[in-house]
Design a protein around this motif. Sequence first.
Motif, PDB file in Angstrom:
ATOM      1  N   UNK A  29       0.837  -1.197   0.000  1.00  0.00           N
ATOM      2  CA  UNK A  29       0.000   0.000   0.000  1.00  0.00           C
ATOM      3  C   UNK A  29       0.878   1.256   0.000  1.00  0.00           C
ATOM      4  N   UNK A  30       0.541   2.260  -0.820  1.00  0.00           N
ATOM      5  CA  UNK A  30       1.373   3.477  -0.911  1.00  0.00           C
ATOM      6  C   UNK A  30       1.464   4.266   0.394  1.00  0.00           C
ATOM      7  N   UNK A  31       0.564   4.042   1.336  1.00  0.00           N
ATOM      8  CA  UNK A  31       0.620   4.768   2.610  1.00  0.00           C
ATOM      9  C   UNK A  31       1.920   4.496   3.352  1.00  0.00           C
ATOM     10  N   UNK A  32       2.469   3.280   3.196  1.00  0.00           N
ATOM     11  CA  UNK A  32       3.734   2.970   3.864  1.00  0.00           C
ATOM     12  C   UNK A  32       4.849   3.884   3.366  1.00  0.00           C
ATOM     13  N   UNK A  33       4.849   4.150   2.078  1.00  0.00           N
ATOM     14  CA  UNK A  33       5.885   5.012   1.517  1.00  0.00           C
ATOM     15  C   UNK A  33       5.797   6.409   2.116  1.00  0.00           C
ATOM     16  N   UNK A  34       4.598   6.897   2.308  1.00  0.00           N
ATOM     17  CA  UNK A  34       4.407   8.236   2.884  1.00  0.00           C
ATOM     18  C   UNK A  34       4.915   8.308   4.319  1.00  0.00           C
ATOM     19  N   UNK A  35       4.839   7.196   5.035  1.00  0.00           N
ATOM     20  CA  UNK A  35       5.187   7.190   6.459  1.00  0.00           C
ATOM     21  C   UNK A  35       6.657   6.893   6.739  1.00  0.00           C
TER      22      UNK A  35
END
Length: 408
Positions: A29-35
């Motif tokens: 999920x791209x949210x991991x990259x943001x975090x």
Amino acid sequence: MTDTTHACPARSAEPLAYPFWTSEGLGLHPEYERLRDLPLTRVRLPYGEDAWLAIRLEDVRAVLSDPRFSLSEAVERDHPRIGPLPRTSNGLLGLDGPDHARLRALLAKEFTARRMEPKRERIHQIADTLLDRMEEKGPPADLIEDYALPLPMTLISELIGVPEADHPIVWKWVELVSSSHPDPAVIREHATEFFTQLHGWVEARRREPADDLLSALVRAQEEGAITGEELTALLNELLIGGFVTTTNQIGNFFSLLLLPGADGQDLLADLRADPGLIPKAVEEMLRYVPLLNGLTLPRYASEDVELGGVLVRAGEAIVVSQAAANRDPGIFPSPERLVLDRTRAAHISFGHGAHYCLGAHLARLELQIGLERVLTRMPALRLSVPEDQLRWRSKEFFTGLRALPVTW
């Protein structure tokens, strides 16, 4: 350790809804990259208390190996979880410290590399028998139902001592408890059936011991080394963990190899040309595939611990994403690519620390031989349906395909 007056800006933020479900496939999920460049993040699962989320490899390793983060405490708490039923366990997954070491010692000697290596021939034999049946029936076939499921399930059942006639009961139970949204009434109904059967296996071995793990555990109970509740919990954990992960990974690995345009497409040609590359390929695919959908059993801090630039206070829960840690760009260059010759840090797919997967060596053998036998015997293996017709598990504990239709 940190001064408890240390300000933690992330604590006041509204927790993020977790897990970050992907729609389908093996993407992260791209949210991991943001975090990734932020400190630990507060998350809220559908049930239970809020928790911290660790995704960097260094932080994940620390949580899994530091005894100040307790796995057993979760059994006593309204722990973070995706389903309504709280976790209860008297087995390895509900214990820390001396009690965990005591139970693990009983099993660890049965799963050493030295004990597992002789199983290589038996795994080879089971795989060939399954492929014989597929060839006799003719294409198309479901590589999950016809191969990925029965291969590890047959082996773990033989190791434990589960009669072949009872395999469907085991599979039905594992499918149910692996779902992210089981109906509590259905769970109770099937639990009665499953544990009645399990106690029947125990009593059969009590009357007639055999050369299997079940007999060894019955003997340990009779000698006072474990309780009856612990014996039941260990058998349940062994059956659930002993094949469902490998079943899903065999399907996931072949989807990487067979899907048009996937990074694994070149890898497939390499493996067919040189099967000696398969062990490296297995390790790289173990790193790449987000098997657990970002979910792990929560741990609780027993004292204030500084981690990832954040103070995790005593009594707070923390969950880790092994999938995100395995794609940490600070550790794995080009983490979104499958690269056979990686030379840096090892993946963390089998966990870390005291709860490192007991069956890691067995799983590696099953994955290596499972791939090798198919690639050797079915060099023309390919999907028999378009990619958009593949059915992925949705919002469940394990990432995997419900079916993998193939022809050859």
